[in-house]
Enzyme design. Structure first.
Site, PDB file in Angstrom:
ATOM      1  N   LYS A 148     -28.165  51.766  89.208  1.00  0.00           N
ATOM      2  CA  LYS A 148     -27.119  52.277  90.111  1.00  0.00           C
ATOM      3  C   LYS A 148     -26.901  51.322  91.288  1.00  0.00           C
ATOM      4  O   LYS A 148     -25.751  51.063  91.675  1.00  0.00           O
ATOM      5  CB  LYS A 148     -27.493  53.679  90.617  1.00  0.00           C
ATOM      6  CG  LYS A 148     -27.408  54.771  89.551  1.00  0.00           C
ATOM      7  CD  LYS A 148     -26.018  54.916  88.959  1.00  0.00           C
ATOM      8  CE  LYS A 148     -25.903  56.049  87.967  1.00  0.00           C
ATOM      9  NZ  LYS A 148     -24.626  56.058  87.251  1.00  0.00           N
ATOM     10  N   TYR A 201     -33.149  53.775  86.267  1.00  0.00           N
ATOM     11  CA  TYR A 201     -31.851  54.411  86.557  1.00  0.00           C
ATOM     12  C   TYR A 201     -31.368  54.006  87.954  1.00  0.00           C
ATOM     13  O   TYR A 201     -30.217  53.586  88.137  1.00  0.00           O
ATOM     14  CB  TYR A 201     -32.028  55.924  86.448  1.00  0.00           C
ATOM     15  CG  TYR A 201     -30.844  56.756  86.832  1.00  0.00           C
ATOM     16  CD1 TYR A 201     -29.706  56.813  86.032  1.00  0.00           C
ATOM     17  CD2 TYR A 201     -30.867  57.539  87.993  1.00  0.00           C
ATOM     18  CE1 TYR A 201     -28.627  57.612  86.378  1.00  0.00           C
ATOM     19  CE2 TYR A 201     -29.801  58.343  88.345  1.00  0.00           C
ATOM     20  CZ  TYR A 201     -28.680  58.379  87.535  1.00  0.00           C
ATOM     21  OH  TYR A 201     -27.609  59.169  87.876  1.00  0.00           O
ATOM     22  N   ASP A 230     -16.044  59.822  74.253  1.00  0.00           N
ATOM     23  CA  ASP A 230     -17.504  59.942  74.297  1.00  0.00           C
ATOM     24  C   ASP A 230     -18.067  59.330  73.007  1.00  0.00           C
ATOM     25  O   ASP A 230     -17.314  59.079  72.057  1.00  0.00           O
ATOM     26  CB  ASP A 230     -17.922  61.423  74.421  1.00  0.00           C
ATOM     27  CG  ASP A 230     -19.309  61.576  75.038  1.00  0.00           C
ATOM     28  OD1 ASP A 230     -19.391  61.994  76.210  1.00  0.00           O
ATOM     29  OD2 ASP A 230     -20.309  61.274  74.351  1.00  0.00           O
TER      30      ASP A 230
HETATM   31  P1  NAD Z   1     -24.535  63.433  80.989  1.00  0.00           P
HETATM   32  O1  NAD Z   1     -25.769  62.816  80.421  1.00  0.00           O
HETATM   33  O2  NAD Z   1     -24.416  64.904  80.996  1.00  0.00           O
HETATM   34  O3  NAD Z   1     -23.252  62.857  80.244  1.00  0.00           O
HETATM   35  C1  NAD Z   1     -23.131  61.506  79.915  1.00  0.00           C
HETATM   36  C2  NAD Z   1     -22.191  61.397  78.728  1.00  0.00           C
HETATM   37  O4  NAD Z   1     -22.097  60.016  78.396  1.00  0.00           O
HETATM   38  C3  NAD Z   1     -22.721  62.126  77.483  1.00  0.00           C
HETATM   39  O5  NAD Z   1     -21.732  62.977  76.967  1.00  0.00           O
HETATM   40  C4  NAD Z   1     -23.051  61.001  76.517  1.00  0.00           C
HETATM   41  O6  NAD Z   1     -22.782  61.327  75.156  1.00  0.00           O
HETATM   42  C5  NAD Z   1     -22.135  59.903  77.002  1.00  0.00           C
HETATM   43  N1  NAD Z   1     -22.623  58.573  76.646  1.00  0.00           N
HETATM   44  C6  NAD Z   1     -23.895  58.124  76.670  1.00  0.00           C
HETATM   45  N2  NAD Z   1     -23.937  56.856  76.241  1.00  0.00           N
HETATM   46  C7  NAD Z   1     -22.674  56.496  75.954  1.00  0.00           C
HETATM   47  C8  NAD Z   1     -22.080  55.314  75.469  1.00  0.00           C
HETATM   48  N3  NAD Z   1     -22.804  54.244  75.155  1.00  0.00           N
HETATM   49  N4  NAD Z   1     -20.747  55.302  75.298  1.00  0.00           N
HETATM   50  C9  NAD Z   1     -19.997  56.381  75.595  1.00  0.00           C
HETATM   51  N5  NAD Z   1     -20.493  57.536  76.030  1.00  0.00           N
HETATM   52  C10 NAD Z   1     -21.832  57.595  76.209  1.00  0.00           C
HETATM   53  O7  NAD Z   1     -24.360  62.833  82.458  1.00  0.00           O
HETATM   54  P2  NAD Z   1     -23.623  63.495  83.705  1.00  0.00           P
HETATM   55  O8  NAD Z   1     -24.611  64.357  84.387  1.00  0.00           O
HETATM   56  O9  NAD Z   1     -22.333  64.061  83.301  1.00  0.00           O
HETATM   57  O10 NAD Z   1     -23.431  62.227  84.621  1.00  0.00           O
HETATM   58  C11 NAD Z   1     -22.240  61.473  84.571  1.00  0.00           C
HETATM   59  C12 NAD Z   1     -22.411  60.289  85.524  1.00  0.00           C
HETATM   60  O11 NAD Z   1     -22.686  60.766  86.833  1.00  0.00           O
HETATM   61  C13 NAD Z   1     -23.565  59.348  85.170  1.00  0.00           C
HETATM   62  O12 NAD Z   1     -23.212  58.031  85.476  1.00  0.00           O
HETATM   63  C14 NAD Z   1     -24.665  59.797  86.097  1.00  0.00           C
HETATM   64  O13 NAD Z   1     -25.554  58.747  86.381  1.00  0.00           O
HETATM   65  C15 NAD Z   1     -23.886  60.196  87.315  1.00  0.00           C
HETATM   66  N6  NAD Z   1     -24.608  61.150  88.152  1.00  0.00           N
HETATM   67  C16 NAD Z   1     -24.877  62.411  87.679  1.00  0.00           C
HETATM   68  C17 NAD Z   1     -25.579  63.301  88.478  1.00  0.00           C
HETATM   69  C18 NAD Z   1     -25.908  64.689  88.007  1.00  0.00           C
HETATM   70  O14 NAD Z   1     -26.658  65.400  88.693  1.00  0.00           O
HETATM   71  N7  NAD Z   1     -25.367  65.126  86.869  1.00  0.00           N
HETATM   72  C19 NAD Z   1     -26.003  62.909  89.765  1.00  0.00           C
HETATM   73  C20 NAD Z   1     -25.734  61.608  90.182  1.00  0.00           C
HETATM   74  C21 NAD Z   1     -25.007  60.741  89.381  1.00  0.00           C
HETATM   75  N1  SER Z   2     -29.091  64.141  88.781  1.00  0.00           N
HETATM   76  C1  SER Z   2     -29.413  62.770  88.496  1.00  0.00           C
HETATM   77  C2  SER Z   2     -30.736  62.646  87.867  1.00  0.00           C
HETATM   78  O1  SER Z   2     -31.564  63.487  88.152  1.00  0.00           O
HETATM   79  C3  SER Z   2     -29.392  61.973  89.762  1.00  0.00           C
HETATM   80  O2  SER Z   2     -28.522  60.939  89.648  1.00  0.00           O
HETATM   81  O3  SER Z   2     -30.975  61.730  87.142  1.00  0.00           O
END
Ligand code: NAD
Ligand code: SER
Length: 312
Positions: free
Chosen positions: A146, A142, A37
């Site tokens: 995607k 965003y 990270d």
């Molecule tokens: P999050 O924001 O909780 O975690 C993202 C992590 O990436 C963080 O720990 C951050 O420090 C790290 N990060 C950011 N920039 C970085 C970089 N340049 N280099 C390395 N690390 C970096 O996100 P999440 O909710 O865990 O989501 C993870 C993935 O799943 C993302 O691609 C997100 O788009 C996708 N996603 C999440 C959800 C959701 O509801 N959480 C839904 C759809 C898709």
């Molecule tokens: N849970 C995410 C957001 O709200 C959807 O990818 O951005």
């Protein structure tokens, strides 16, 4: 994957990465998983951790070679709400990071997981039971990143044979860590207020229906997809994935069955516009048919599990 193959998790300290890293460690062995990270310290107490900015392609290559990585879960991204506040930055992180991962995958023959989202859809897709093949005209940076990411994954598969796989996650609900700047974050934040016995102010209208999924189902789906035989993966953009759908009012009513005094107020902000452009529910027939997807949690069982874990 062989049991000796090393797995790289990028963005391991985030909402999904925290739980995915633990699950991969449990399944394949703690020493098989390289959590990375931007942060200098790991979220998980055990296992290998390296600081990595995914925009630094040289460092990414060094880590892949150092540990002989065979598979990458690329989770690092800027989510929808934060992305609307910093659009150029969100685009450069989301696309620059993915390009570095795909190029590394091409060079080192890696398997790749790329999480897409319900945000890939826009206002021209039908909002109920949104089909796999719908118009993709997202109105957030965003969502644009995607859709572009899904297409680049397919391109690297078709052109270079990179085994890139992807899911369009719904909003993910988990207790292990806080969410990272999305539009569905309310559905996690609300539980933290409920267990503290404090009122909650929701940034979406009470009738805003969105697709959601409990973290246990999300992690299970991710591993099912990644472990499926290659010939079962017919979709190389991203699979629709469904768990449950609910509104803030319905979630509040479910929480109130456990916490009768819990109160919620509504103050919609800019995130309402984002939510209004997304589907209310998804048709995930292809995931069910191709690799046997079936969710296990509904609103009632997710709520009970969230409250029990947060209280504990
Ligand atoms: P999050 O924001 O909780 O975690 C993202 C992590 O990436 C963080 O720990 C951050 O420090 C790290 N990060 C950011 N920039 C970085 C970089 N340049 N280099 C390395 N690390 C970096 O996100 P999440 O909710 O865990 O989501 C993870 C993935 O799943 C993302 O691609 C997100 O788009 C996708 N996603 C999440 C959800 C959701 O509801 N959480 C839904 C759809 C898709
Ligand atoms: N849970 C995410 C957001 O709200 C959807 O990818 O951005």
């Amino acid at each position: 994957m062989q049991t000796t193959d090393k797995i790289l998790v990028i963005g391991a300290n985030g909402q999904i990465g925290t739980v995915l890293t633990q699950t991969l460690q449990h399944k394949y062995g703690t020493e098989q998983v390289i959590a990375t990270d931007l942060a200098t310290k790991p979220q998980n107490a055990s296992g290998i951790f390296e600081t990595l900015d995914v925009l630094d392609a040289t460092r990414l290559g060094e880590i892949i070679r150092q540990y002989n990585v065979r598979c990458v879960y690329h989770l690092a991204a800027i989510l929808s709400a934060t992305g609307e506040q910093h659009p150029q930055w969100a685009w450069s992180v989301n696309m620059g990071g993915l390009f570095n991962v795909l190029e590394a995958a091409r060079e080192h023959r890696l398997q790749v997981f790329f999480p897409s989202s319900i945000a890939s859809f826009g206002p021209h897709a039908s909002r109920e039971n949104t089909p796999q093949y719908s118009p993709l005209e997202p109105t957030t940076v965003y969502g644009i990143s995607k859709v572009a990411g899904e297409l680049w994954c397919q391109y690297y598969y078709l052109r270079y044979g990179v085994d890139a796989r992807s899911l369009r996650y719904p909003g993910i609900i988990s207790y292990q860590s806080l969410p990272g700047g999305g539009t569905t974050d309310y559905a996690v934040d609300i539980f933290h207020k409920a267990v503290k016995g404090e009122p909650f102010t929701c940034f979406l209208r009470p009738d805003t229906r969105l697709p959601m999924m409990y973290i246990n189902d999300a992690i299970r789906a991710t591993l099912m997809l990644m472990e499926a035989p290659k010939q079962q993966i017919r979709i190389r953009t991203s699979y629709n994935l469904a768990g449950m759908s609910f509104t803030p009012a319905e979630l509040t009513a479910e929480i109130q069955k456990h916490c009768p005094d819990f109160e919620v107020q509504y103050q919609p902000d800019f995130r309402q516009t984002i939510a209004d452009s997304w589907p209310q529910s998804l048709d995930d027939t292809d995931a069910r048919q191709d690799w046997g997807w079936q969710p296990q949690y509904d609103l009632a069982s997710m709520t009970a599990d969230m409250l029990a874990n947060l209280k504990a």
